[in-house]
Scaffold this active site. Structure first.
Site, short mmCIF file in Angstrom:
data_model
loop_
_atom_site.label_atom_id
_atom_site.label_comp_id
_atom_site.label_asym_id
_atom_site.label_seq_id
_atom_site.Cartn_x
_atom_site.Cartn_y
_atom_site.Cartn_z
N LYS A 194 -5.41 27.61 -50.45
CA LYS A 194 -6.32 26.91 -49.55
C LYS A 194 -6.04 25.41 -49.61
O LYS A 194 -5.70 24.90 -50.67
CB LYS A 194 -7.78 27.19 -49.94
CG LYS A 194 -8.17 28.67 -49.96
CD LYS A 194 -8.16 29.30 -48.58
CE LYS A 194 -8.58 30.77 -48.66
NZ LYS A 194 -8.54 31.43 -47.34
N HIS A 229 -1.68 41.92 -44.87
CA HIS A 229 -2.98 41.32 -44.55
C HIS A 229 -3.48 41.97 -43.27
O HIS A 229 -2.75 42.07 -42.29
CB HIS A 229 -2.82 39.81 -44.36
CG HIS A 229 -4.13 39.09 -44.27
ND1 HIS A 229 -5.01 39.26 -43.22
CD2 HIS A 229 -4.72 38.18 -45.09
CE1 HIS A 229 -6.07 38.50 -43.39
NE2 HIS A 229 -5.93 37.84 -44.53
#
Length: 490
Positions: free
Chosen positions: A179, A297
């Site tokens: 992140k 994902h």
């Protein structure tokens, strides 16, 4: 003696009269049908339009997902039409849902090309979801017969081999997503990977939308990630890795990035669900041939998996992706920020991890299914989880799971390495207490285990203080039809 084609085409019957007749009368409904071991079975949740009989709606779905069109065609008589017609054979009302039904359909296995998920889905979901006779339609579950399942390769690596490579057993694996998702330079990206792995994580991970943007091209990311991996592995003596997202605009570019990742020493790569079924299967074959672990994902899945009455239940995607050959797939957390009813999530995890499935209606598993020799797929729990929920995560998800703490690692006030250490200590303390027989899921016992561990781990204490009141207690939009369950963190 069998009749000639010319003789058969002269036969007149109710079923073959020209014009439009109900699907049920055309042969797509058979309440007396005996399901064969080789049949592909599909369970649809059907909401018929007002005035449409549910049996006719089920027959219409069976017809339009196999051989039918809107009117009788005489060329049916040139085929083994009775064999190739899908059969709706059972329609049940959904408990506590007026005018909603569960329709069980059976398909002859020869309707589908071997080892082709694209062909399977072109029939099962290709046309029927826009059909006017139904107000809403959802594919709830499928049974893939042994004979068809064996044509797929299954996960390239599987849970057992992955644990052997990591030399890590009896505990969940730990990871984190880098992140912010977008905007970091390659150097800073690699630093996040190094700090997280050195602090105690097994994996770092690219997010779904980091590919090759102007602020950081893919080669730059790959090289800096591998530097971080190698330095962290040398410092800790543990096997480390990072999921390198090779998703791209063309398969040529996907293969190019995959080959480069392998060449510089990566042992795993990552793709997104939005690549499509053919692309997923293609890179899964490459992963097996090149001895690489493949992480998926599920980007985009909730656009068609979240709503209860229309779309595709995620349990079906779990089956399709295990067949396709991925080793990891994000499958829910129960306690995180994303959709996740506890019973539904357990059903997803069972589909990915068990070798034989039994009917379990509270978990949403409607069919028995033997996975043959296909390897097991490792579920990934990611999205809004932190170390203060460790007792809940282990209780709901078990050991064969990757716990991905993105913000719960990188958001730590003392830095990324401290965040990773907090998660590692929390996990090891909870697993140790569980193995000693502690009632760790008890809301008095579990948090106390973490508080006791935090007495000798400053980063864990800081994390518990920061996130102690953070939870995501929202009612799930998709819950079990045959059991009542709470979605809350308890």
């Amino acid at each position: 003696m069998s009749q000639s084609v010319s003789e058969r085409t002269r036969i007149k019957s109710d079923r073959y009269e020209s014009g439009v007749i109900p699907y049920a009368k055309m042969g797509y409904w058979d309440a007396a049908y005996t399901v064969k071991d080789t049949d592909v079975l599909a369970l649809f949740r059907i909401t018929p339009q007002p005035g449409v009989d549910p049996v006719e709606a089920a027959a219409a779905v069976a017809g339009e997902s196999s051989t039918a069109t809107w009117t009788v065609v005489w060329t049916d008589l040139l085929t083994a039409c009775e064999r190739y017609r899908a059969k709706a054979y059972r329609v049940d009302p959904v408990p506590n849902s007026p005018d909603v039904y569960l329709a069980f359909n059976a398909y002859e296995c020869d309707l589908f090309e071997e080892a082709s998920l694209s062909n399977l889905t072109a029939s099962i979901i290709g046309n029927v979801f826009g059909f006017k006779a139904v107000a809403a339609l959802r594919l709830e579950d499928m049974r893939i017969p042994h004979s068809y399942l064996k044509t797929f390769q299954g996960p390239a690596t599987g849970i057992v081999v992955e644990r052997e490579r990591l030399n890590k057993y009896g505990t969940p694996l730990l990871g984190a997503t880098v992140k912010p998702k977008l905007g970091l330079s390659g150097k800073n990206y690699g630093r996040v990977v190094y700090e997280g792995l050195k602090g105690g994580l097994d994996f770092l991970k690219d997010d779904e939308n980091i590919n090759s943007q102007p602020f950081m091209r893919w080669r730059e990311r790959f090289l800096n990630c591998l530097e971080g991996i190698n330095r962290a592995a040398a410092a800790t003596g543990e096997v480390k890795g990072s999921y390198l997202n090779i998703t791209a605009a063309t398969m040529e570019e996907v293969y190019k990035r995959a080959e480069y990742a392998k060449a510089i020493g990566s042992v795993l790569v990552m793709i997104d669900l939005v690549m499509g079924y053919t692309a997923i299967q293609s890179i899964a074959y490459w992963a097996r041939e090149n001895d690489m672990l493949l992480h998926l994902h599920r980007a985009g899945n909730s656009t068609y998996a979240r709503q209860k009455n229309h779309g595709i239940n995620f349990r079906v995607f779990c089956k399709w992706m295990r067949m396709s050959g991925v080793d990891h797939i994000h499958a829910g957390t129960v306690v995180g920020k994303l959709e996740g009813d506890p019973l539904m999530i357990k059903g997803f995890y069972d589909i990915l991890r068990l070798t034989e499935l039994e009917v379990n209606l509270p978990f949403g598993v409607f069919f028995e299914m033997d996975w043959a020799s296909l390897r097991r797929c490792m579920p990934v729990a990611s999205g809004g989880i932190h170390c203060g929920q460790m007792h809940q995560l282990i209780h709901y998800l078990g050991d064969d799971v990757v716990l991905q703490f993105g913000g719960g690692t990188i958001g730590h006030p003392d830095g990324i390495q401290a965040g990773a250490t907090a998660n590692r200590v929390a996990l090891e303390a909870m697993v140790f207490s569980r193995n000693e027989g502690a009632d760790f899921f008890n809301n008095q016992v579990g948090p106390q285990i973490l508080r006791d561990a935090a007495k000798t781990c400053g980063p864990l204490q800081t994390a518990l203080d920061l996130w102690k009141d953070i939870s995501f207690n929202y009612t799930s939009t998709d819950t079990a039809d045959f059991a009542e369950t709470a979605t809350a963190n308890r």
